[in-house]
Design an enzyme around this catalytic site. Structure first.
Site, PDB file in Angstrom:
ATOM      1  N   GLU A  94       0.830  -1.205   0.000  1.00  0.00           N
ATOM      2  CA  GLU A  94       0.000   0.000   0.000  1.00  0.00           C
ATOM      3  C   GLU A  94       0.860   1.249   0.000  1.00  0.00           C
ATOM      4  O   GLU A  94       1.949   1.268   0.583  1.00  0.00           O
ATOM      5  CB  GLU A  94      -0.927   0.000   1.230  1.00  0.00           C
ATOM      6  N   CYS A 107       3.348   8.533   0.838  1.00  0.00           N
ATOM      7  CA  CYS A 107       3.969   7.664   1.828  1.00  0.00           C
ATOM      8  C   CYS A 107       4.260   6.332   1.130  1.00  0.00           C
ATOM      9  O   CYS A 107       3.338   5.641   0.687  1.00  0.00           O
ATOM     10  CB  CYS A 107       3.008   7.486   3.001  1.00  0.00           C
ATOM     11  N   CYS A 114       6.584  -6.690   7.352  1.00  0.00           N
ATOM     12  CA  CYS A 114       7.680  -6.139   8.139  1.00  0.00           C
ATOM     13  C   CYS A 114       8.054  -7.132   9.232  1.00  0.00           C
ATOM     14  O   CYS A 114       7.187  -7.797   9.800  1.00  0.00           O
ATOM     15  CB  CYS A 114       7.270  -4.807   8.772  1.00  0.00           C
ATOM     16  N   CYS A 118       6.561  -4.303  15.801  1.00  0.00           N
ATOM     17  CA  CYS A 118       6.063  -3.274  16.727  1.00  0.00           C
ATOM     18  C   CYS A 118       4.623  -3.609  17.138  1.00  0.00           C
ATOM     19  O   CYS A 118       3.785  -3.931  16.284  1.00  0.00           O
ATOM     20  CB  CYS A 118       6.119  -1.893  16.086  1.00  0.00           C
ATOM     21  N   CYS A 121       1.374  -1.964  15.530  1.00  0.00           N
ATOM     22  CA  CYS A 121       1.366  -1.827  14.071  1.00  0.00           C
ATOM     23  C   CYS A 121       0.678  -2.999  13.372  1.00  0.00           C
ATOM     24  O   CYS A 121       0.999  -4.162  13.623  1.00  0.00           O
ATOM     25  CB  CYS A 121       2.808  -1.718  13.596  1.00  0.00           C
ATOM     26  N   CYS A 336      -1.342   5.986  10.881  1.00  0.00           N
ATOM     27  CA  CYS A 336      -0.026   5.526  11.298  1.00  0.00           C
ATOM     28  C   CYS A 336      -0.020   4.068  11.765  1.00  0.00           C
ATOM     29  O   CYS A 336      -0.780   3.683  12.640  1.00  0.00           O
ATOM     30  CB  CYS A 336       0.472   6.423  12.412  1.00  0.00           C
TER      31      CYS A 336
END
Ligand code: SF4
Length: 353
Positions: A94, A107, A114, A118, A121, A336
């Site tokens: 994305e 962005c 990933c 975290c 996230c 975020c």
């Protein structure tokens, strides 16, 4: 099956010149091809009309042009647009377009998934699939610039989408070289920001290799809290991270940015703000506070407006440049730490003015 011919969008100008020279053509043709690919957004050799028909035929036998393809675009009520893009091997990533006063910020994702884990996230939940190539990173911008009505006005880039840019170091560096090349898009390095969760050795290396804005996702005022939120902190604790940040040479007189997601009951109390001010007292920096975006099933809650205001005020009183960033695209999960590349529901990224 992925076509194994080299993808011309992977090449820096120097690599393109070497490639074109090795095919027996004049070096200056490389500049023409870069312009066609990046400035015109050409997706086929046939459209490169300043090249002879013979040369175009030869090129198509030894190289290819591939960039991510738009699957769908979701629009938020605040104007943010989240694009779901398909890669050549069928994976999805994305990118997010964020409206500003007179321009758009894009962005970009640097990895499919990933590995950093975290806790806050959504990207982390899908795990790590693979690194993106320079063509796939730069290609997100080229595709959206040339295939969406608002893309023409993109003049700011943040590498804060899916993935940890510094864990895909070579492709990230090469993408920046391509994006700032005069014969590519000619972007200013002042308009590109790399965001990291805190890979300290790579921060030091980045400062040696390239001059670019850096944002560090901090999110905690002490190691104990940060260890719980961000596993990377166990490898590179705050003292190591902040030493690397101090050494980082920002372009011009710019300030390094620390991003801090405010989470209720975790890191957003007045005591946390005091601790944060003490932690950063020797850093040349500014702070971006972002209120945690709750999403279905999210393990954390947003703090109250009163707590957010008090947190910010404590930092302002200690003379920190502290911005409260509105996380955009919350209604389309484009805020975020919310990008997942999910087809169907679609979650999204980090966005600010
Ligand atoms: S916040 Fe960034 S580094 Fe952390 S898991 Fe999500 S995408 Fe990776």
């Amino acid at each position: 099956m992925t076509n194994l011919l080299p993808n011309l969008l992977d090449f820096t100008l120097e690599e393109m010149e070497a490639f074109i020279s090795s095919s027996g053509k004049e070096k200056y043709r490389a500049r023409q091809i870069m312009k066609w690919l990046h400035q015109t957004g050409c997706a086929s050799f046939d459209a490169m009309t300043t090249l002879s028909r013979d040369f175009r035929g030869k090129l198509s036998a030894i190289a290819r042009i591939y960039r991510p393809a738009i699957v769908k675009i979701q629009k938020s009520q605040d104007g943010t647009q989240k694009a779901l893009l398909r890669l050549e091997d069928g994976l999805f990533i994305e990118s997010v377009l964020i409206p500003g006063k007179s321009h758009w910020t894009i962005c970009l994702s640097t990895q499919a998934g990933c590995a950093m884990g975290c806790e806050f996230c959504l990207t982390a939940r899908q795990g790590f699939k693979r690194n993106l190539t320079p063509a796939e990173i730069v290609g997100q911008l080229i595709t959206l610039k040339h295939e969406t009505p608002d893309g023409a006005n993109i003049n700011n880039i943040v590498m804060m989408g899916m993935g940890e840019p510094l864990a895909n170091y070579e492709s990230t560096i090469k993408s920046i070289q391509i994006l700032t090349c005069d014969f590519g898009l000619g972007m200013s390095n002042r308009r590109i920001t790399v965001s990291t969760c805190g890979l300290a050795p790579q921060i030091i290396q980045l400062g040696k290799d390239i001059c670019i804005n850096l944002a560090v996702s901090l999110n905690a005022p002490d190691d104990e809290t940060r260890n719980q939120l961000m596993p990377v902190n166990k490898k590179y604790p705050l003292a190591t991270l902040l030493t690397a940040c101090k050494k980082y040479p920002m372009p011009g007189r710019r300030l390094l940015t620390f991003e801090y997601i405010l989470i209720d009951g975790v890191n957003s109390s007045r005591a946390d703000a005091e601790k944060l001010a003490r932690l950063l007292k020797d850093q040349r920096c500014k702070l971006n506070l972002i209120v945690f975006n709750e999403y279905p099933g999210s393990p954390f809650k947003s703090p109250s407006a009163k707590d957010v205001e008090a947190f910010q005020q404590i930092l302002l009183d200690r003379h920190f440049t502290t911005m409260l960033r509105k996380s955009k695209g919350g209604d389309i999960l484009a805020a975020c730490g919310q990008l997942s590349g999910a087809v169907g529901n679609g979650y999204a990224v980090c966005l600010w003015d």
